[in-house]
Design an enzyme around this catalytic site. Structure first.
Site, PDB file in Angstrom:
ATOM      1  N   ARG A 175      37.022  42.658  37.016  1.00 43.73           N
ATOM      2  CA  ARG A 175      36.755  42.464  38.302  1.00 43.73           C
ATOM      3  C   ARG A 175      36.629  43.687  38.854  1.00 43.73           C
ATOM      4  O   ARG A 175      36.007  43.955  39.984  1.00 43.73           O
ATOM      5  CB  ARG A 175      37.697  41.766  38.839  1.00 43.73           C
ATOM      6  CG  ARG A 175      37.761  40.262  38.924  1.00 43.73           C
ATOM      7  CD  ARG A 175      38.864  39.456  39.314  1.00 43.73           C
ATOM      8  NE  ARG A 175      38.784  39.435  40.638  1.00 43.73           N
ATOM      9  CZ  ARG A 175      37.923  38.690  41.551  1.00 43.73           C
ATOM     10  NH1 ARG A 175      37.185  37.850  41.030  1.00 43.73           N
ATOM     11  NH2 ARG A 175      37.974  38.747  42.935  1.00 43.73           N
ATOM     12  N   ARG A 179      34.993  54.172  38.621  1.00 46.61           N
ATOM     13  CA  ARG A 179      33.678  55.049  39.218  1.00 46.61           C
ATOM     14  C   ARG A 179      33.865  56.564  38.922  1.00 46.61           C
ATOM     15  O   ARG A 179      34.996  57.147  39.402  1.00 46.61           O
ATOM     16  CB  ARG A 179      33.525  54.810  40.575  1.00 46.61           C
ATOM     17  CG  ARG A 179      33.073  53.442  40.721  1.00 46.61           C
ATOM     18  CD  ARG A 179      31.969  53.129  42.022  1.00 46.61           C
ATOM     19  NE  ARG A 179      31.881  51.874  42.088  1.00 46.61           N
ATOM     20  CZ  ARG A 179      32.601  51.022  43.120  1.00 46.61           C
ATOM     21  NH1 ARG A 179      33.308  51.826  44.107  1.00 46.61           N
ATOM     22  NH2 ARG A 179      32.437  49.945  43.576  1.00 46.61           N
ATOM     23  N   ARG A 251      48.968  30.152  40.943  1.00 42.96           N
ATOM     24  CA  ARG A 251      49.706  31.065  41.763  1.00 42.96           C
ATOM     25  C   ARG A 251      49.591  30.891  43.087  1.00 42.96           C
ATOM     26  O   ARG A 251      48.350  30.565  43.562  1.00 42.96           O
ATOM     27  CB  ARG A 251      49.417  32.730  41.351  1.00 42.96           C
ATOM     28  CG  ARG A 251      49.423  33.342  39.980  1.00 42.96           C
ATOM     29  CD  ARG A 251      50.840  32.977  39.517  1.00 42.96           C
ATOM     30  NE  ARG A 251      51.758  34.214  40.190  1.00 42.96           N
ATOM     31  CZ  ARG A 251      52.973  34.323  39.883  1.00 42.96           C
ATOM     32  NH1 ARG A 251      53.625  33.431  39.274  1.00 42.96           N
ATOM     33  NH2 ARG A 251      53.733  35.407  40.486  1.00 42.96           N
ATOM     34  N   ARG A 281      50.475  43.395  48.606  1.00 41.10           N
ATOM     35  CA  ARG A 281      49.497  43.920  49.407  1.00 41.10           C
ATOM     36  C   ARG A 281      49.840  43.520  50.766  1.00 41.10           C
ATOM     37  O   ARG A 281      50.415  42.785  51.169  1.00 41.10           O
ATOM     38  CB  ARG A 281      48.132  43.599  49.266  1.00 41.10           C
ATOM     39  CG  ARG A 281      47.591  42.365  49.248  1.00 41.10           C
ATOM     40  CD  ARG A 281      46.313  42.086  48.711  1.00 41.10           C
ATOM     41  NE  ARG A 281      45.662  40.740  48.471  1.00 41.10           N
ATOM     42  CZ  ARG A 281      44.759  40.273  48.073  1.00 41.10           C
ATOM     43  NH1 ARG A 281      43.813  41.070  47.692  1.00 41.10           N
ATOM     44  NH2 ARG A 281      44.405  39.112  48.082  1.00 41.10           N
ATOM     45  N   GLU A 302      52.145  40.148  51.727  1.00 47.32           N
ATOM     46  CA  GLU A 302      51.732  39.155  50.979  1.00 47.32           C
ATOM     47  C   GLU A 302      52.564  39.245  49.404  1.00 47.32           C
ATOM     48  O   GLU A 302      52.488  40.163  49.026  1.00 47.32           O
ATOM     49  CB  GLU A 302      50.351  39.399  50.489  1.00 47.32           C
ATOM     50  CG  GLU A 302      49.564  38.557  49.471  1.00 47.32           C
ATOM     51  CD  GLU A 302      48.251  38.697  49.433  1.00 47.32           C
ATOM     52  OE1 GLU A 302      47.377  39.154  50.381  1.00 47.32           O
ATOM     53  OE2 GLU A 302      47.696  38.278  48.196  1.00 47.32           O
ATOM     54  N   TYR A 350      38.556  31.169  38.534  1.00 48.68           N
ATOM     55  CA  TYR A 350      38.871  32.051  39.702  1.00 48.68           C
ATOM     56  C   TYR A 350      37.418  32.384  39.981  1.00 48.68           C
ATOM     57  O   TYR A 350      36.733  33.214  39.610  1.00 48.68           O
ATOM     58  CB  TYR A 350      39.501  33.445  38.819  1.00 48.68           C
ATOM     59  CG  TYR A 350      40.222  34.668  39.666  1.00 48.68           C
ATOM     60  CD1 TYR A 350      39.640  34.975  41.011  1.00 48.68           C
ATOM     61  CD2 TYR A 350      40.719  35.612  38.977  1.00 48.68           C
ATOM     62  CE1 TYR A 350      40.026  35.827  41.779  1.00 48.68           C
ATOM     63  CE2 TYR A 350      41.518  36.674  39.723  1.00 48.68           C
ATOM     64  CZ  TYR A 350      40.974  36.990  40.878  1.00 48.68           C
ATOM     65  OH  TYR A 350      41.347  37.889  41.741  1.00 48.68           O
ATOM     66  N   ASP A 352      34.661  33.856  42.940  1.00 48.41           N
ATOM     67  CA  ASP A 352      34.221  34.322  44.512  1.00 48.41           C
ATOM     68  C   ASP A 352      33.176  33.538  45.228  1.00 48.41           C
ATOM     69  O   ASP A 352      32.923  32.329  44.669  1.00 48.41           O
ATOM     70  CB  ASP A 352      33.585  35.788  44.020  1.00 48.41           C
ATOM     71  CG  ASP A 352      34.413  36.849  43.522  1.00 48.41           C
ATOM     72  OD1 ASP A 352      35.700  36.790  43.832  1.00 48.41           O
ATOM     73  OD2 ASP A 352      33.977  37.593  42.779  1.00 48.41           O
TER      74      ASP A 352
END
Ligand code: UDP
Length: 385
Positions: A175, A179, A251, A281, A302, A350, A352
């Site tokens: 995911r 770069r 989860r 996070r 979280e 999972y 998006d």
């Protein structure tokens, strides 16, 4: 064109709403039931009464896609504002830029590499003995080497998934890009943005059609299925069967809400990668709407843990044990008639948001095609295995 059939859609999240709209527009009457007191599932947004900040109630949701059709679709129902998601990460008492980019590499190694130098450097760092990485850790070691893996991924992943990264599939790491430029945009997709009034307003607009009846606070009960021409189930796949072969593991997330004056962390999402920090996070919601002005701020700290029966399911776990159980439920689902399964929970994947929307559009089309051809609709339009 109207007809007499009435279908039942269980769940008013993105899958249920898009499917309802697609069917209603072709003349089908649709009933949508939703157990919660709001639509939009886990992308639900709500204005905080104290500060006026638009809160992503079930955690951060950022819309990004390469699918021009899906982008056009969401723009029919909401005004999207430009939004580029950037994530910062703390590790070992320092702040870094994510996803891994040239700045991160130079920060971690204290260097001034240009793109080619950084590429060559990471190639030397990478574990070249790993041919075909089968798990998350091997994938990371092959891609970025031990130092970057341990700085950003090892601890975070243990906290997020509650297991050793060697037990996780490599797909989860895929995911995130590495770069060799200073581009720090979290997502690379050409279309990105935030719905100005939030996802819940968008989903309400999708559901706003004369042939759609929506009932909130309405859990599913089996007699409802008997009255419908077809049922579309967007709840957990195993819940359709009363979990009678066992529970598919998820989860769940716990959010500790706190407020602050002004700007508390200066960005929407700060990841905490060290394993000894218990949260994964912190999200500062007002940064998801940079065009708005608020004096106060709402934040979510979280944490991730295994979902119990009464918890909101978030991430399907899909380890070996879960996949074996999934296979048994999927095989059974394929023998059912009059019901189709879709969405993150219905296919235990999972997903998006953009993929969720595309699959709901395809599911509607597949059902309409089957009906036109006098065939039974398939239980799944995608393979969940
Ligand atoms: N990840 C990590 N460290 C980070 C961010 C992500 O180890 O700082 C790993 C972690 O295993 C996570 C996965 O990469 O589950 C995917 O991250 P993403 O940001 O896509 O997760 P989401 O926002 O969907 O929870």
């Amino acid at each position: 064109m109207a007809d007499d059939s009435e279908v039942l859609i269980v769940g008013a999240g993105l899958s249920g709403a898009v499917l309802a709209r697609e069917l209603a527009q072709t003349g089908v009457r649709v009933q949508v039931i939703e157990a919660r007191d709001h639509v939009a599932g886990n992308c639900h947004t709500e204005r905080d009464p104290e500060t006026g900040v638009l809160v992503h109630v079930y955690g951060p949701h950022i819309f990004h896609t390469a699918d021009a059709g899906v982008w056009a679709y969401v723009n029919r129902f909401a005004r999207f504002r430009p939004y580029r998601h950037r994530v910062m990460a703390q590790s070992g008492g320092r702040v870094y830029s994510l996803p891994l980019n040239l700045l991160t590499i130079n920060q971690v190694f204290g260097r001034t590499f240009n793109p080619d130098e950084a590429r060559a450097f990471l190639a030397a760092e990478a574990d070249t003995s790993i041919d075909a990485p089968l798990n998350f850790e091997d994938q990371a070691l092959k891609l970025m080497g031990r130092r970057l893996y341990e700085t950003f991924f090892k601890g975070y992943t243990q906290k997020q998934w509650g297991c050793d990264p060697r037990d996780l599939p490599s797909a989860i790491l895929k995911r995130l890009p590495v770069r060799f430029s200073y581009d720090d945009s979290y997502f690379a997709h050409p279309f990105q943005g935030m719905p100005e009034d939030g996802y819940t307003a968008m989903v309400r607009a999708i559901l706003d059609h004369p042939r759609i009846r929506l009932s909130l606070n309405t859990p599913f009960a089996p007699p409802m299925a008997a009255r419908a021409d077809h049922v579309f189930w967007t709840g957990p796949l195993d819940a359709w069967f009363g979990h009678d072969m066992g529970r598919l593991g998820y989860r769940t997330l716990d959010f500790e809400r706190f407020t602050a004056a002004g700007d508390w962390q200066g960005c929407a999402v700060m990841n905490y990668c060290d394993v000894d920090v218990p949260w994964t996070r912190i999200t500062e919601h007002k940064h998801f709407a940079p065009w708005e002005q608020h004096d106060g701020s709402v934040l979510y700290r979280e944490r991730s843990r295994a979902a119990g029966a009464a918890d909101v399911p978030y991430y399907p776990i899909r380890l070996v044990t879960e996949k074996a159980l999934l296979r048994r439920y999927v095989e059974r689902a394929r023998t059912e008639t009059g019901v189709s399964f879709l969405g993150r929970l219905g296919t235990y994947r999972y997903l998006d948001m953009d993929v969720t929307i595309r699959e709901a559009i395809d599911c509607a089309q597949a059902w309409l095609d089957a009906r036109r051809g006098g065939r039974q609709a398939a239980a799944f339009t995608v393979n969940p295995l």
